[in-house]
Motif scaffolding. Sequence first.
Motif, PDB file in Angstrom:
ATOM      1  N   GLY A  14      61.593 -40.397  84.544  1.00 57.10           N
ATOM      2  CA  GLY A  14      60.459 -40.758  84.855  1.00 57.10           C
ATOM      3  C   GLY A  14      59.931 -41.965  86.579  1.00 57.10           C
ATOM      4  O   GLY A  14      59.112 -42.557  86.713  1.00 57.10           O
ATOM      5  N   GLU A  60      52.855 -37.621  90.144  1.00 59.79           N
ATOM      6  CA  GLU A  60      53.338 -38.763  89.283  1.00 59.79           C
ATOM      7  C   GLU A  60      53.119 -37.983  88.258  1.00 59.79           C
ATOM      8  O   GLU A  60      53.129 -37.390  87.239  1.00 59.79           O
ATOM      9  CB  GLU A  60      53.176 -39.669  89.634  1.00 59.79           C
ATOM     10  CG  GLU A  60      54.147 -40.869  88.327  1.00 59.79           C
ATOM     11  CD  GLU A  60      55.103 -41.274  88.630  1.00 59.79           C
ATOM     12  OE1 GLU A  60      55.748 -41.575  87.268  1.00 59.79           O
ATOM     13  OE2 GLU A  60      55.876 -40.993  89.646  1.00 59.79           O
ATOM     14  N   GLY A  64      53.961 -36.173  85.230  1.00 59.83           N
ATOM     15  CA  GLY A  64      54.290 -36.198  83.136  1.00 59.83           C
ATOM     16  C   GLY A  64      53.237 -34.809  82.545  1.00 59.83           C
ATOM     17  O   GLY A  64      53.520 -34.870  81.409  1.00 59.83           O
ATOM     18  N   ARG A  88      49.814 -40.881  77.735  1.00 57.10           N
ATOM     19  CA  ARG A  88      50.735 -41.612  77.493  1.00 57.10           C
ATOM     20  C   ARG A  88      51.406 -42.327  78.406  1.00 57.10           C
ATOM     21  O   ARG A  88      52.067 -43.536  79.126  1.00 57.10           O
ATOM     22  CB  ARG A  88      51.787 -40.890  77.512  1.00 57.10           C
ATOM     23  CG  ARG A  88      52.331 -39.926  76.890  1.00 57.10           C
ATOM     24  CD  ARG A  88      53.047 -38.549  77.001  1.00 57.10           C
ATOM     25  NE  ARG A  88      53.727 -37.447  76.007  1.00 57.10           N
ATOM     26  CZ  ARG A  88      54.027 -36.825  75.885  1.00 57.10           C
ATOM     27  NH1 ARG A  88      54.705 -36.413  76.526  1.00 57.10           N
ATOM     28  NH2 ARG A  88      54.045 -35.245  74.235  1.00 57.10           N
ATOM     29  N   ASN A  89      50.325 -42.598  80.024  1.00 60.88           N
ATOM     30  CA  ASN A  89      50.357 -43.669  80.717  1.00 60.88           C
ATOM     31  C   ASN A  89      48.923 -43.822  81.694  1.00 60.88           C
ATOM     32  O   ASN A  89      48.213 -43.166  82.952  1.00 60.88           O
ATOM     33  CB  ASN A  89      52.029 -42.747  81.994  1.00 60.88           C
ATOM     34  CG  ASN A  89      51.723 -43.929  83.374  1.00 60.88           C
ATOM     35  OD1 ASN A  89      51.684 -44.822  83.448  1.00 60.88           O
ATOM     36  ND2 ASN A  89      53.113 -43.576  84.198  1.00 60.88           N
ATOM     37  N   GLU A  91      48.473 -45.605  83.717  1.00 59.35           N
ATOM     38  CA  GLU A  91      48.252 -46.031  85.445  1.00 59.35           C
ATOM     39  C   GLU A  91      48.303 -44.637  86.219  1.00 59.35           C
ATOM     40  O   GLU A  91      47.639 -44.518  87.278  1.00 59.35           O
ATOM     41  CB  GLU A  91      50.050 -46.008  85.972  1.00 59.35           C
ATOM     42  CG  GLU A  91      50.665 -47.634  85.472  1.00 59.35           C
ATOM     43  CD  GLU A  91      51.744 -47.615  86.120  1.00 59.35           C
ATOM     44  OE1 GLU A  91      52.228 -48.012  87.574  1.00 59.35           O
ATOM     45  OE2 GLU A  91      53.161 -47.765  85.540  1.00 59.35           O
ATOM     46  N   GLY A 239      52.451 -52.030  88.298  1.00 59.97           N
ATOM     47  CA  GLY A 239      52.963 -51.114  87.361  1.00 59.97           C
ATOM     48  C   GLY A 239      53.743 -50.313  88.188  1.00 59.97           C
ATOM     49  O   GLY A 239      53.981 -50.150  89.581  1.00 59.97           O
ATOM     50  N   LEU A 241      54.276 -47.877  89.455  1.00 58.86           N
ATOM     51  CA  LEU A 241      53.219 -46.242  90.406  1.00 58.86           C
ATOM     52  C   LEU A 241      53.107 -46.345  91.683  1.00 58.86           C
ATOM     53  O   LEU A 241      52.897 -46.272  92.793  1.00 58.86           O
ATOM     54  CB  LEU A 241      51.958 -45.791  89.296  1.00 58.86           C
ATOM     55  CG  LEU A 241      51.398 -44.181  90.271  1.00 58.86           C
ATOM     56  CD1 LEU A 241      52.716 -43.289  91.183  1.00 58.86           C
ATOM     57  CD2 LEU A 241      50.205 -44.026  89.721  1.00 58.86           C
TER      58      LEU A 241
END
Length: 259
Positions: A14, A60, A64, A88-89, A91, A239, A241
Amino acid sequence: MTAQPARRKRIGPGTASVMDGVSPFKASLVKAVFRDVTPMHVSRSAAWAAASVTRTVLTEIIDGARRAAAEEARKKLIPRDLLSAIDRNVELEVGDKWYDHSPTFRGLTGVLSDAEGVILPSPKRSRSRKPSAVVGAHRFEAGVRKLLRSQGATAVPAMVRDLDGIASVFLTDLARDAATIVREGGGERFGTVTLVVAGKPAPPLRKDSFRALSARRVTARTIGRDDILAATTLQLFGGGLRQRTLTEAREATQDPSAG
């Protein structure tokens, strides 16, 4: 010439895999982007910080996308993996001005209509001689390919194009925010950036912390590292990130020679 301080590798579930050594986005490229936005001087540590921020964000995104591709037993990344990563993210939804220029994001942004319901054509690239984040996206290709290699990933040309565009728009927006921060008084107006110490709980995020800026002791015409950190809090809304990006940018400029 002073060498850029080396970086630690950090690989974990992650999290982004951070390259050691020099960032794939060179300080000269960062400064060129800033020159397109502002006549202000950009300090060496600010350029390194901005390069680090861009690298962390792109790493990042690639991470992903790799996980999305792995679920389909693929190694080569395609634009659909980029959409999956962002879905999914949230951020990772950065550089969104690029979305209107990329077929990959057409389904996300939807079609534009005028007051009478007539569908408007998609925006086209500017013909202006003045560089823009969209027109200048190709400048990031070498760095993006280097970053992909560092992640053990390959990507189809359309995916590379999208990563180029996102990186270019993100860094351009970062430059604009940093310049605004300097013009509006820097730390004297906005305060300081608080970073989390490893092993200790993160302080609670407050709405006004999104505009937290660190105090600077440079001239009002110079963009410093702390202005980049502050601009990052405006670009990344919170968050994990945002915290990783701030921490890694600070680590990248700890060497006293990076000032």
